[in-house]
Design a protein around this motif. Structure first.
Motif, PDB file in Angstrom:
ATOM      1  N   SER A 135       0.852  -1.192   0.000  1.00  9.64           N
ATOM      2  CA  SER A 135       0.000   0.000   0.000  1.00  9.64           C
ATOM      3  C   SER A 135       0.884   1.236   0.000  1.00  9.64           C
ATOM      4  CB  SER A 135      -0.898  -0.015   1.237  1.00  9.64           C
ATOM      5  OG  SER A 135      -0.133   0.252   2.384  1.00  9.64           O
ATOM      6  N   GLY A 136       0.255   2.386   0.226  1.00  6.59           N
ATOM      7  CA  GLY A 136       1.032   3.618   0.290  1.00  6.59           C
ATOM      8  C   GLY A 136       1.878   3.693   1.551  1.00  6.59           C
ATOM      9  N   GLY A 137       1.506   2.916   2.563  1.00  7.13           N
ATOM     10  CA  GLY A 137       2.238   2.962   3.831  1.00  7.13           C
ATOM     11  C   GLY A 137       3.020   1.691   4.129  1.00  7.13           C
ATOM     12  N   GLY A 162       3.673   1.590  -2.802  1.00  4.07           N
ATOM     13  CA  GLY A 162       2.735   2.637  -3.238  1.00  4.07           C
ATOM     14  C   GLY A 162       3.413   3.998  -3.267  1.00  4.07           C
ATOM     15  N   ASP A 166       3.760   6.608  -6.198  1.00  2.31           N
ATOM     16  CA  ASP A 166       3.292   7.997  -6.055  1.00  2.31           C
ATOM     17  C   ASP A 166       4.409   9.005  -6.305  1.00  2.31           C
ATOM     18  OD1 ASP A 166       0.809   7.023  -5.427  1.00  2.31           O
ATOM     19  OD2 ASP A 166       1.077   7.176  -3.263  1.00  2.31           O
ATOM     20  N   GLY A 179      -0.245   6.633  -8.236  1.00  2.00           N
ATOM     21  CA  GLY A 179      -0.185   5.211  -8.615  1.00  2.00           C
ATOM     22  C   GLY A 179      -1.159   4.830  -9.716  1.00  2.00           C
ATOM     23  N   SER A 183      -0.088   3.860 -13.634  1.00  2.00           N
ATOM     24  CA  SER A 183      -0.333   2.555 -14.260  1.00  2.00           C
ATOM     25  C   SER A 183      -1.180   2.715 -15.529  1.00  2.00           C
ATOM     26  CB  SER A 183      -0.954   1.562 -13.277  1.00  2.00           C
ATOM     27  OG  SER A 183      -2.211   1.995 -12.884  1.00  2.00           O
ATOM     28  N   GLY A 287      -3.612  -1.123  -1.282  1.00  2.08           N
ATOM     29  CA  GLY A 287      -4.054  -0.334  -2.438  1.00  2.08           C
ATOM     30  C   GLY A 287      -3.345  -0.668  -3.737  1.00  2.08           C
ATOM     31  N   ASN A 291      -3.218  -2.625  -8.998  1.00  2.00           N
ATOM     32  CA  ASN A 291      -2.386  -2.524 -10.192  1.00  2.00           C
ATOM     33  C   ASN A 291      -2.559  -3.756 -11.094  1.00  2.00           C
ATOM     34  OD1 ASN A 291       0.438  -3.101 -11.583  1.00  2.00           O
ATOM     35  ND2 ASN A 291       0.216  -0.905 -11.304  1.00  2.00           N
ATOM     36  N   THR A 318      -8.085  -1.529  -0.551  1.00  2.00           N
ATOM     37  CA  THR A 318      -7.692  -0.243   0.033  1.00  2.00           C
ATOM     38  C   THR A 318      -8.259  -0.188   1.457  1.00  2.00           C
ATOM     39  OG1 THR A 318      -9.615   0.698  -1.013  1.00  2.00           O
ATOM     40  CG2 THR A 318      -7.556   0.973  -2.170  1.00  2.00           C
ATOM     41  N   ASP A 319      -7.814   0.820   2.203  1.00  2.00           N
ATOM     42  CA  ASP A 319      -8.207   0.869   3.611  1.00  2.00           C
ATOM     43  C   ASP A 319      -9.729   0.946   3.777  1.00  2.00           C
ATOM     44  OD1 ASP A 319      -5.607   0.680   4.267  1.00  2.00           O
ATOM     45  OD2 ASP A 319      -5.339   2.781   4.850  1.00  2.00           O
TER      46      ASP A 319
HETATM   47  O1  KG4 Z   1      -4.145   0.827   0.840  1.00  2.00           O
HETATM   48  P1  KG4 Z   1      -4.195   2.229   0.353  1.00  2.00           P
HETATM   49  O2  KG4 Z   1      -5.526   2.743  -0.147  1.00  2.00           O
HETATM   50  O3  KG4 Z   1      -3.761   3.235   1.437  1.00  2.00           O
HETATM   51  C1  KG4 Z   1      -2.644   3.077   2.241  1.00  2.00           C
HETATM   52  O4  KG4 Z   1      -2.774   2.411   3.295  1.00  2.00           O
HETATM   53  O5  KG4 Z   1      -1.612   3.601   1.852  1.00  2.00           O
HETATM   54  O6  KG4 Z   1      -3.091   2.340  -0.800  1.00  2.00           O
HETATM   55  C2  KG4 Z   1      -2.912   3.523  -1.515  1.00  2.00           C
HETATM   56  C3  KG4 Z   1      -1.730   3.316  -2.444  1.00  2.00           C
HETATM   57  C4  KG4 Z   1      -1.274   4.625  -3.081  1.00  2.00           C
HETATM   58  O7  KG4 Z   1       0.117   4.700  -2.978  1.00  2.00           O
HETATM   59  C5  KG4 Z   1      -1.738   4.469  -4.526  1.00  2.00           C
HETATM   60  O8  KG4 Z   1      -0.955   5.171  -5.455  1.00  2.00           O
HETATM   61  C6  KG4 Z   1      -1.572   2.977  -4.721  1.00  2.00           C
HETATM   62  O9  KG4 Z   1      -2.054   2.423  -3.517  1.00  2.00           O
HETATM   63  N1  KG4 Z   1      -2.359   2.508  -5.876  1.00  2.00           N
HETATM   64  C7  KG4 Z   1      -1.799   2.021  -7.015  1.00  2.00           C
HETATM   65  C8  KG4 Z   1      -2.869   1.716  -7.894  1.00  2.00           C
HETATM   66  N2  KG4 Z   1      -4.035   2.036  -7.252  1.00  2.00           N
HETATM   67  C9  KG4 Z   1      -3.694   2.516  -6.027  1.00  2.00           C
HETATM   68  N3  KG4 Z   1      -0.518   1.813  -7.348  1.00  2.00           N
HETATM   69  C10 KG4 Z   1      -0.268   1.303  -8.554  1.00  2.00           C
HETATM   70  N4  KG4 Z   1      -1.226   0.991  -9.452  1.00  2.00           N
HETATM   71  C11 KG4 Z   1      -2.523   1.180  -9.165  1.00  2.00           C
HETATM   72  N5  KG4 Z   1      -3.453   0.863 -10.056  1.00  2.00           N
END
Ligand code: KG4
Ligand code: ZN
Length: 351
Positions: A135-137, A162, A166, A179, A183, A287, A291, A318-319
């Motif tokens: 994820s982003g974190g 993530g 980003d 992200g 993609s 998240g 992809n 996602t969260d």
């Molecule tokens: O799980 P999440 O909603 O939140 C966190 O806990 O961070 O993940 C968000 C992350 C972001 O960095 C976003 O750019 C990435 O997931 N993300 C992707 C795609 N959709 C979301 N990264 C690459 N390709 C995607 N299609």
């Protein structure tokens, strides 16, 4: 058994109602586009203030959608950590206050355990399982031996996957969170156009590192631009750097090459974990599981090793709070929860 689940670890305010292990409602109020995009990332102070405003309406909506009243609840589950301290505190304090008023237990849940249980929406899974959470974190590989029995095999040493998407997307002029846009752009590009590093792909462990990749992309963009600059000096004319460096044309190639490098590393480490730990199931979450290239390669890998595989529906990747409620359901069922007082833990470890 009726559970109200609350999640507020980052920039999504979420609430869900779980009845007898089934999701009755799952409401997510995302702040990313409205609040954080203009800063190019999540601002903790802004996130916490927004959670304070959104949390009660989000809970009310989740209850309404599930045709449930506060008085019907048996438990409240809440994300204890890991996450942003002030964001977590809003969820934890709200959960505690509601539980005290209703005189019911409040169950603290590890956010990462939540991501794991997003794979259990109406399904039974065979253990042991290996899960890649991206994820982003977070970026980690976890071995799940059984319900509530986890071993972290490796994590990222710096940026999360993530974050790598980003940050490189931002360099290409795409908006936060980049992200999904990166993609999309990658579909038009050649993944072999640039040979970006695959950090730690051959290391003999399950750790990840993505900050070097970000630097490599930055240098490549600078190189393309400075070549154009030299050219313009030679011809004594002012030019549009981005246009003359070919950056506009190369953007899709850069996006495709970055995506390829990130996915190659994630899949290589997952494969190494499969070979070492011989799981029966592989799971994907977070998240970045949205992809397309990652999903495709993940599926292929599971087929190659004849493993059952699971990718949650996007809304549970996602969260969200439903995954927190499902984790609580299993904990209640297996009597593995504590009702002791607790506080938000930004660095909570999965055990
Ligand atoms: O799980 P999440 O909603 O939140 C966190 O806990 O961070 O993940 C968000 C992350 C972001 O960095 C976003 O750019 C990435 O997931 N993300 C992707 C795609 N959709 C979301 N990264 C690459 N390709 C995607 N299609
Ligand atoms: Zn998460």
């Amino acid at each position: 058994m009726k559970i109200l689940a609350i999640e507020s670890s980052c920039d999504e305010t979420a609430a869900a109602v779980i009845v007898n292990g089934k999701i009755k409602s799952s409401i997510i109020a995302s702040q990313a586009e409205k609040l954080h995009a203009k800063y190019g990332g999540v601002v903790p102070e802004v996130a916490a203030r927004s959670h304070i405003i959104a949390i009660i309406p989000t809970i009310n909506l989740a209850l309404k959608k599930a045709k449930t009243k506060l008085a019907d609840l048996d438990y409240i589950a809440v994300t204890q950590g890991p996450g942003l301290a002030t964001s977590l505190m809003v969820g934890v304090d709200t959960a505690k206050a509601l539980a005290a008023a209703l005189d019911i237990p409040v169950i603290p849940i590890n956010h990462l355990e939540g991501h794991i249980y997003a794979n259990f929406v109406g399904e039974i899974r065979n253990f042991p399982a290996i899960m890649l959470i991206v994820s982003g974190g977070h970026t980690l590989l976890v071995e799940i031996k059984n319900h509530g029995q986890y071993q972290i095999l490796g994590e990222t040493l710096d940026d999360a996957a993530g974050e790598a998407f980003d940050k490189t997307a931002k360099m290409l002029g795409l908006d936060y969170p980049g992200g999904p846009q990166l993609s999309k752009l990658a579909k038009r590009g050649n993944p072999k156009a640039f040979d970006f590093p695959r950090p730690m792909i051959n290391s003999n462990n399950f750790e990840f590192s993505f900050s070097g990749l970000k630097t490599a992309v930055l240098y490549k963009i600078q190189e393309l631009k400075s070549n154009a600059m030299l050219n313009s000096i030679q011809h004594l004319k002012k030019i549009d750097l981005e246009f003359n460096s070919g950056l506009r044309k190369q953007k899709a190639n850069l996006a495709a090459s970055v995506q390829q490098a990130i996915v190659d590393v994630l899949i290589a480490k997952l494969e190494k974990a499969i070979q070492r730990y011989k799981p029966r199931t592989v799971m994907l979450g977070g998240g970045v599981a949205a992809n397309e290239l990652l999903r495709k390669r993940f599926k292929l890998l599971s087929i190659n090793y004849q493993l059952s595989s699971s990718i949650p529906k996007l809304e549970y990747c996602t969260d969200n709070a439903a995954m927190i409620g499902l984790a609580a359901s299993y904990r209640i069922k297996h009597k593995k929860f504590s009702t002791k007082n607790f506080s938000a833990q930004p660095n909570l470890v999965l055990k």
